[in-house]
Design a protein around this motif. Sequence first.
Motif, short mmCIF file in Angstrom:
data_model
loop_
_atom_site.label_atom_id
_atom_site.label_comp_id
_atom_site.label_asym_id
_atom_site.label_seq_id
_atom_site.Cartn_x
_atom_site.Cartn_y
_atom_site.Cartn_z
N PHE A 45 0.87 -1.27 0.28
CA PHE A 45 -0.01 -0.15 0.05
C PHE A 45 0.84 1.26 0.22
O PHE A 45 2.18 1.41 0.60
N VAL A 46 0.18 2.48 -0.50
CA VAL A 46 0.92 3.63 -0.86
C VAL A 46 -0.10 4.82 -0.54
O VAL A 46 -1.25 4.57 -0.85
N THR A 47 0.60 5.78 0.17
CA THR A 47 -0.35 7.01 0.49
C THR A 47 -0.52 7.96 -0.71
O THR A 47 0.61 8.18 -1.06
N ALA A 48 -1.65 8.21 -1.25
CA ALA A 48 -1.77 8.90 -2.48
C ALA A 48 -2.66 10.21 -2.16
O ALA A 48 -3.69 10.15 -1.06
N LYS A 49 -2.50 11.23 -2.80
CA LYS A 49 -3.38 12.24 -2.83
C LYS A 49 -4.29 12.54 -3.94
O LYS A 49 -3.77 12.23 -5.09
N ILE A 50 -5.48 13.05 -3.72
CA ILE A 50 -6.58 12.75 -4.81
C ILE A 50 -6.09 14.22 -5.70
O ILE A 50 -6.23 15.31 -5.15
N THR A 51 -5.62 14.03 -6.90
CA THR A 51 -5.45 15.30 -7.72
C THR A 51 -6.53 15.65 -8.68
O THR A 51 -6.54 16.74 -9.16
N GLN A 82 -1.73 10.89 -6.81
CA GLN A 82 -0.43 11.44 -6.91
C GLN A 82 -0.06 10.67 -5.48
O GLN A 82 -0.24 11.31 -4.55
N THR A 83 1.27 9.55 -5.63
CA THR A 83 1.73 9.20 -4.37
C THR A 83 2.40 10.21 -3.78
O THR A 83 3.09 10.81 -4.32
N VAL A 84 2.55 10.10 -2.36
CA VAL A 84 3.40 10.92 -1.57
C VAL A 84 4.65 10.48 -0.66
O VAL A 84 5.13 10.93 -0.12
N HIS A 85 4.72 8.94 -0.93
CA HIS A 85 5.88 8.24 -0.21
C HIS A 85 6.06 6.97 -0.74
O HIS A 85 5.57 6.95 -2.10
N ASP A 86 7.00 6.36 -0.41
CA ASP A 86 7.71 5.06 -1.26
C ASP A 86 6.80 4.11 -1.40
O ASP A 86 6.97 3.33 -2.15
N GLY A 87 6.02 3.85 -0.47
CA GLY A 87 5.18 2.65 -0.36
C GLY A 87 5.65 1.59 0.75
O GLY A 87 6.73 1.49 0.87
N VAL A 88 4.84 1.02 1.21
CA VAL A 88 5.23 0.04 2.34
C VAL A 88 4.92 -1.64 1.85
O VAL A 88 3.75 -1.91 1.55
N LEU A 89 5.73 -2.25 1.60
CA LEU A 89 5.71 -3.75 1.27
C LEU A 89 5.31 -4.65 2.35
O LEU A 89 5.84 -4.29 3.63
#
Length: 467
Positions: free
Chosen positions: A233-239, A260-267
């Motif tokens: 999962f990865v945190t993203a902003k609704i653009t 638009q993703t705002v960090h690298d993502g967590v595996l």
Amino acid sequence: MIKNFKKWLTKEPDIDDGLVANTESTKRNQILSVIVIGVLVIAFAVFKSSRPTKPVHASTTQEEEAPDFGEIITDDFTNRDNRSALTLQGQALKDVQDELSTFKDHVSRFESDSKSKIEALQKENDELRKEVKRAGAVSAPSPSSPSPSSETAVSLPTSDASSDFGVRPLPPKPAPSYATNDLMKGDFQYDKSASVSFDSQGGGFDSFDFYWETPDDQVYRRTTKNYVPSGTFVTAKITGGADANAGAFGQSDTAPIVFQTVHDGVLPNGEKSYLNNCTIIGSVYGDLSSSRGIVRTNTLSCVHDGRIIDIPVQGTAFNFGRNGIRGTSVLRNGKIIQMAGIAGILTGLGEAGKGLATTTSTSALGSTSSVNGEDIGLNLLGNATSEVGSKLSDYYIALAELYHPFIEVNPGGYVNIVFTAGFPLDDEGIEKYEARLADDKEQGESNGLLETITLNPLAQQVNQTLQ
């Protein structure tokens, strides 16, 4: 005297006196002004005379001594300065320790990588040596092998052992036991020139082809650098927001939405990926019961190490710990439905008026309806009202279906994009991934076509006819 002064001061002139009253008022005001000014002058003189004069000392001509502020450096100041210095030293020491731990991690990682590469090279070298020995054993003649006949014997060079490489004599031909003619015996035996090896004739060597399996370190393996597994999962902003269709057929009428993703993502296991600043495009439809927009991701595009990645991905969006993005439910067809109801009422009134103007009679020939002559107007009005109300009702119902409910998904919010299927990040993996998706799509289309043909009633009739 005070009473007379007070009486004179508060005396009100008679209005009937006219000018005399004005003159007396002016005179009295002037006297009062003089008295007030005199009192103020006397008070000022008394204050001035009673103020003590500042004595003049001879020391005013001398320079004033500098004030004594006490000692600047005290024990308290020294203690605080020492504590500040110790704090700075502790912070610097902590920074050095952090850098040292990071350097140790890099060194240990480098050692592990180097060790694995060295082991792989040693393994590959051992495999090559085994292949060379195996090839030399096959090419060298066995000393215990039976010697051929005198005609097929091969004279080997008597030089050192290294010259035996490539010597490969021909096997003897079978002797025909059933042949009675001596001429036929030569057809089943090699000539001396044919039985001599290539090495003994020209001093050359035979060529061999070696084949070995690919080492384990060269096999394509999935790592955190080249693959994103399912569940990441990865945190993203609704653009780019959307108005998600929440009607009965909303799942087939989706709207595009952009993240638009705002960090690298967590595996899984807390490892990090390389999905920062990537763009994800998806489709969304509305769920009116939960006031949420359900998102399905379509593609992911980003630039990683100078390479452009643009691949289809499968995932969904979670907001506040639940599937879907929380939005605002909007239903704009309320007035249209009201107008459709009014049109239905008009239709009913028209039918009622038409029924009142019509007389139904029953005879042996059946039931007949006739319009009374005096109710022609009522019948005409009923027919017109019924027809117009029916048309308006159909129009408003169709218009209300166009104004379906929807869920407002506004831009600027933050969601968690969860990938339900893994995908690669390197060129080799992306090529295989896209090829597999193309095969699945082609297989799905062929299965759909086969199902359509199988379920076609006409095809079933043809099969029955042929049987």
